[in-house]
Design an enzyme around this catalytic site. Structure first.
Site, PDB file in Angstrom:
ATOM      1  N   TRP A  75      -3.831   1.434  -5.081  1.00 27.57           N
ATOM      2  CA  TRP A  75      -3.509   0.545  -3.965  1.00 27.57           C
ATOM      3  C   TRP A  75      -3.128  -0.811  -4.533  1.00 27.57           C
ATOM      4  O   TRP A  75      -3.834  -1.348  -5.375  1.00 27.57           O
ATOM      5  CB  TRP A  75      -4.690   0.371  -2.999  1.00 27.57           C
ATOM      6  CG  TRP A  75      -4.361  -0.660  -1.969  1.00 27.57           C
ATOM      7  CD1 TRP A  75      -3.510  -0.525  -0.914  1.00 27.57           C
ATOM      8  CD2 TRP A  75      -4.799  -2.028  -1.950  1.00 27.57           C
ATOM      9  NE1 TRP A  75      -3.396  -1.716  -0.241  1.00 27.57           N
ATOM     10  CE2 TRP A  75      -4.165  -2.643  -0.846  1.00 27.57           C
ATOM     11  CE3 TRP A  75      -5.648  -2.793  -2.764  1.00 27.57           C
ATOM     12  CZ2 TRP A  75      -4.366  -3.990  -0.534  1.00 27.57           C
ATOM     13  CZ3 TRP A  75      -5.851  -4.130  -2.448  1.00 27.57           C
ATOM     14  CH2 TRP A  75      -5.224  -4.712  -1.330  1.00 27.57           C
ATOM     15  N   GLU A 103      -2.000   4.740  -1.810  1.00 25.35           N
ATOM     16  CA  GLU A 103      -2.615   4.272  -0.565  1.00 25.35           C
ATOM     17  C   GLU A 103      -1.673   3.361   0.223  1.00 25.35           C
ATOM     18  O   GLU A 103      -1.268   2.308  -0.234  1.00 25.35           O
ATOM     19  CB  GLU A 103      -3.922   3.544  -0.867  1.00 25.35           C
ATOM     20  CG  GLU A 103      -4.657   3.113   0.401  1.00 25.35           C
ATOM     21  CD  GLU A 103      -6.051   2.573   0.106  1.00 25.35           C
ATOM     22  OE1 GLU A 103      -6.494   2.604  -1.064  1.00 25.35           O
ATOM     23  OE2 GLU A 103      -6.712   2.119   1.058  1.00 25.35           O
ATOM     24  N   LYS A 132      -0.385   1.018   3.574  1.00 24.58           N
ATOM     25  CA  LYS A 132      -1.010  -0.035   4.385  1.00 24.58           C
ATOM     26  C   LYS A 132       0.019  -0.691   5.299  1.00 24.58           C
ATOM     27  O   LYS A 132       1.197  -0.751   4.971  1.00 24.58           O
ATOM     28  CB  LYS A 132      -1.637  -1.079   3.461  1.00 24.58           C
ATOM     29  CG  LYS A 132      -2.475  -2.107   4.180  1.00 24.58           C
ATOM     30  CD  LYS A 132      -3.446  -2.790   3.233  1.00 24.58           C
ATOM     31  CE  LYS A 132      -4.295  -3.799   4.001  1.00 24.58           C
ATOM     32  NZ  LYS A 132      -5.469  -4.229   3.296  1.00 24.58           N
ATOM     33  N   ASP A 151      -6.023   5.325   4.632  1.00 29.11           N
ATOM     34  CA  ASP A 151      -7.210   4.519   4.915  1.00 29.11           C
ATOM     35  C   ASP A 151      -7.243   4.279   6.417  1.00 29.11           C
ATOM     36  O   ASP A 151      -6.244   3.845   7.006  1.00 29.11           O
ATOM     37  CB  ASP A 151      -7.113   3.195   4.133  1.00 29.11           C
ATOM     38  CG  ASP A 151      -8.341   2.320   4.284  1.00 29.11           C
ATOM     39  OD1 ASP A 151      -8.742   2.061   5.435  1.00 29.11           O
ATOM     40  OD2 ASP A 151      -8.881   1.855   3.271  1.00 29.11           O
ATOM     41  N   HIS A 183      -5.841   1.044   7.833  1.00 31.80           N
ATOM     42  CA  HIS A 183      -4.512   0.591   7.439  1.00 31.80           C
ATOM     43  C   HIS A 183      -3.407   0.909   8.432  1.00 31.80           C
ATOM     44  O   HIS A 183      -2.244   1.038   8.049  1.00 31.80           O
ATOM     45  CB  HIS A 183      -4.156   1.169   6.065  1.00 31.80           C
ATOM     46  CG  HIS A 183      -4.955   0.559   4.962  1.00 31.80           C
ATOM     47  ND1 HIS A 183      -4.637   0.694   3.637  1.00 31.80           N
ATOM     48  CD2 HIS A 183      -6.072  -0.211   4.996  1.00 31.80           C
ATOM     49  CE1 HIS A 183      -5.518   0.051   2.894  1.00 31.80           C
ATOM     50  NE2 HIS A 183      -6.405  -0.497   3.695  1.00 31.80           N
ATOM     51  N   HIS A 207      -9.560   7.402   2.970  1.00 31.93           N
ATOM     52  CA  HIS A 207     -10.504   6.298   2.872  1.00 31.93           C
ATOM     53  C   HIS A 207     -11.098   6.134   4.253  1.00 31.93           C
ATOM     54  O   HIS A 207     -10.470   5.594   5.160  1.00 31.93           O
ATOM     55  CB  HIS A 207      -9.814   5.005   2.431  1.00 31.93           C
ATOM     56  CG  HIS A 207      -9.813   4.826   0.949  1.00 31.93           C
ATOM     57  ND1 HIS A 207      -9.364   3.689   0.329  1.00 31.93           N
ATOM     58  CD2 HIS A 207     -10.240   5.662  -0.037  1.00 31.93           C
ATOM     59  CE1 HIS A 207      -9.516   3.832  -0.984  1.00 31.93           C
ATOM     60  NE2 HIS A 207     -10.035   5.013  -1.230  1.00 31.93           N
ATOM     61  N   ASP A 259      -8.019  -4.693   9.581  1.00 38.85           N
ATOM     62  CA  ASP A 259      -8.537  -3.900   8.463  1.00 38.85           C
ATOM     63  C   ASP A 259      -9.795  -4.545   7.910  1.00 38.85           C
ATOM     64  O   ASP A 259      -9.819  -5.069   6.811  1.00 38.85           O
ATOM     65  CB  ASP A 259      -7.431  -3.828   7.391  1.00 38.85           C
ATOM     66  CG  ASP A 259      -7.883  -3.132   6.132  1.00 38.85           C
ATOM     67  OD1 ASP A 259      -8.697  -2.204   6.234  1.00 38.85           O
ATOM     68  OD2 ASP A 259      -7.436  -3.518   5.043  1.00 38.85           O
ATOM     69  N   ASP A 287     -12.854  -3.356   7.254  1.00 35.53           N
ATOM     70  CA  ASP A 287     -13.743  -2.593   6.363  1.00 35.53           C
ATOM     71  C   ASP A 287     -15.206  -2.628   6.784  1.00 35.53           C
ATOM     72  O   ASP A 287     -16.092  -2.771   5.949  1.00 35.53           O
ATOM     73  CB  ASP A 287     -13.591  -3.083   4.916  1.00 35.53           C
ATOM     74  CG  ASP A 287     -12.183  -2.899   4.383  1.00 35.53           C
ATOM     75  OD1 ASP A 287     -11.817  -1.766   4.053  1.00 35.53           O
ATOM     76  OD2 ASP A 287     -11.416  -3.885   4.325  1.00 35.53           O
ATOM     77  N   ASP A 315     -14.454   3.765   2.155  1.00 30.67           N
ATOM     78  CA  ASP A 315     -13.994   2.430   1.793  1.00 30.67           C
ATOM     79  C   ASP A 315     -14.436   1.426   2.848  1.00 30.67           C
ATOM     80  O   ASP A 315     -13.773   1.247   3.862  1.00 30.67           O
ATOM     81  CB  ASP A 315     -12.459   2.424   1.645  1.00 30.67           C
ATOM     82  CG  ASP A 315     -11.963   1.081   1.139  1.00 30.67           C
ATOM     83  OD1 ASP A 315     -12.800   0.256   0.720  1.00 30.67           O
ATOM     84  OD2 ASP A 315     -10.735   0.850   1.159  1.00 30.67           O
TER      85      ASP A 315
HETATM   86  C1  RNT Z   1      -7.438  -2.340   0.500  1.00 35.33           C
HETATM   87  C2  RNT Z   1      -7.586  -0.877   0.260  1.00 35.33           C
HETATM   88  C3  RNT Z   1      -8.313  -0.492  -1.000  1.00 35.33           C
HETATM   89  C4  RNT Z   1      -9.526  -1.358  -1.273  1.00 35.33           C
HETATM   90  C5  RNT Z   1     -10.357  -0.884  -2.441  1.00 35.33           C
HETATM   91  C6  RNT Z   1     -11.398  -1.875  -2.830  1.00 35.33           C
HETATM   92  O1  RNT Z   1      -6.867  -2.627   1.707  1.00 35.33           O
HETATM   93  O2  RNT Z   1      -8.185  -0.285   1.363  1.00 35.33           O
HETATM   94  O3  RNT Z   1      -8.644   0.845  -0.939  1.00 35.33           O
HETATM   95  O4  RNT Z   1     -10.346  -1.467  -0.154  1.00 35.33           O
HETATM   96  O5  RNT Z   1      -9.535  -0.571  -3.481  1.00 35.33           O
HETATM   97 ZN    ZN Z   2      -8.780   1.792   1.164  1.00 36.18          ZN
END
Ligand code: RNT
Ligand code: ZN
Length: 416
Positions: free
Chosen positions: A182, A223, A225, A256, A259, A283, A291, A293, A323
């Site tokens: 990513w 990955e 986004k 993810d 994302h 993820h 986003d 997390d 994640d």
């Molecule tokens: C960031 C991505 C990525 C990170 C990690 C820490 O937007 O989701 O996966 O969260 O690499």
């Molecule tokens: Zn991620």
């Protein structure tokens, strides 16, 4: 009859074999991200913090792991509280670099030997991630798509080394190491040359992937986004970019859950992707308005993810990674709740009477399928989950607050 025996017989009425489900559930691997334990800081330098790159961690709850020994100690605690198969997903910035500073274009297999040894001792396998953020050469928002050739070359070298290290880890552990790439590349506002940046990213990836590694050793995931903090206007590695790149170059996508647009249904994407791709990396995350997390909970979105995994019949082709990172609450608790929530979602989905649901749907009785799903939602799921926890010798739901509270008192509070 115990509550579990009662629950088992209730599910049996729908032809659901709870014993088979429990056995299957234990074999599904969840890849635990290492970065919940120290707020994505990594251990390249003392006091490293997450910097830039469209991701953010907020909070200052006491007890953060200050070094690799503490992080492993915390992970061992976490592993004792979650049942079933697990892997650990490492970021490149979590290597053991000793007292010298090792820059990202200099990392070697030896920096991860300690993790490989620890993983063997713990009976887990490792996955890997390149670290393309929290670095001066990522500060202007571009890495692999940078127009500054010196910057771009630095990150290409990092990416190549990550692949080599992942392949080595795969050989060492006898299980393919999934490498997620990513990059944060993007812009905050008005952007003219989108085509140009994406062209550069494509060229960088082509070069990075020139070396082939056997699928038995490592596999690449890319990955996607939509946007990040500071990259609201434009993200180079968008979903469309990587979808096409992955399809044409035989790479895996990483989806993810944070994302996409927050009301987009990420679970719905699985059946389209798995129809054309052999495998996919997830993820599992919980976005809150963006986003963000947040810690994964056993909510509708995660249940839907579990359902799609099971219903597609491709559970084995999907790599389930986590994640999330929250620094505002007990970090061990955050980890444990997130991991267990994903496992619950799998159990939830495996307990569904697929044949009957299908029968209703195919006979045109959509309402009956809906009504059956509602009926399922009030079955004694909790008694089956408790039994799973008992059989896997992990904590029961009702014990977690005390166990983690004690760990906080005895271990985390000592870290000042
Ligand atoms: C960031 C991505 C990525 C990170 C990690 C820490 O937007 O989701 O996966 O969260 O690499
Ligand atoms: Zn991620």
């Amino acid at each position: 009859m115990t509550p579990f025996e009662l629950a088992r017989s209730r599910y049996a009425r729908y032809d659901v074999d709870v014993e088979a489900v429990l056995t299957q559930l234990e074999t599904v691997a969840i890849s635990i991200h290492c970065w919940q334990g120290d707020d994505v800081g990594g251990f390249e330098r003392p006091d490293a913090t997450l910097g830039g790159g469209g991701i953010q961690v907020t909070g200052n709850y006491p007890g953060k792991a200050r070094n690799i020994d503490e992080l492993r100690q915390d992970l061992e605690k976490v592993l004792s509280l979650v049942g079933g198969r697990h892997r650990i997903s490492l970021h490149a910035s979590y290597g053991e670099f000793g007292s010298e500073f090792v820059d990202r274009d200099q990392i070697e297999e030896s920096h991860y030997q300690g993790w490989v040894d620890w993983a063997k001792k713990m009976g887990v396998h490792l996955d890997f991630n390149g670290t393309f953020f929290s670095h001066p050469l990522a500060d202007d928002g571009f890495t692999l798509s940078s127009k500054d050739e010196r910057v771009r070359r630095f990150w290409i070298e990092h990416a190549k080394r990550c692949r080599r290290i992942a392949a080595w880890i795969g050989r060492e552990q006898g299980s393919p190491c999934i490498l997620d790439t990513w990059i944060p590349d993007g812009t905050k506002d008005y952007t003219v040359d989108k085509f140009g940046y994406r062209t550069i990213l494509k060229e960088s990836l082509d070069e990075i992937f020139e070396t082939e590694y056997p699928a038995s050793e490592m596999r690449d995931a890319l990955e996607t986004k939509l946007f990040g903090i500071g990259s609201e206007a434009f993200v180079v590695g968008s979903h469309e970019f990587y979808m096409n790149y992955a399809a044409r170059n035989d790479k895996m996508l990483c989806l993810d859950m944070g994302h996409f647009h927050t009301d987009e249904d990420v679970a719905d994407k699985l059946s389209s992707i798995l129809l054309f791709d052999d495998e996919v990396l997830l993820h599992i995350s919980r976005p809150m308005r963006w986003d963000s997390d947040h810690v994964v909970l056993f909510n509708d979105k995660v249940k839907m993810m579990g359902e799609e995994l099971v219903r597609s019949g491709k559970l084995e082709d999907v790599h389930i990674g986590l994640d999330f990172f929250d620094a505002s609450i007990n970090r061990i608790g955050a980890w444990v709740t997130g991991i267990r929530s994903m496992r619950k979602a799998l159990l939830w989905a495996l307990l569904q009477p697929m044949d009957l649901l299908m029968e209703y749907e195919e006979s045109g009785n959509g309402w009956a399928a809906m009504a059956l799903a509602e009926e399922q939602a009030i079955l004694p799921f909790g008694d089956v989950w408790d039994e799973y926890c008992r059989r896997t010798a992990s904590a029961l739901e009702g014990e977690l607050i005390d166990i983690i509270g004690t760990y906080e008192e005895q271990v985390l509070k000592e870290r000042t």
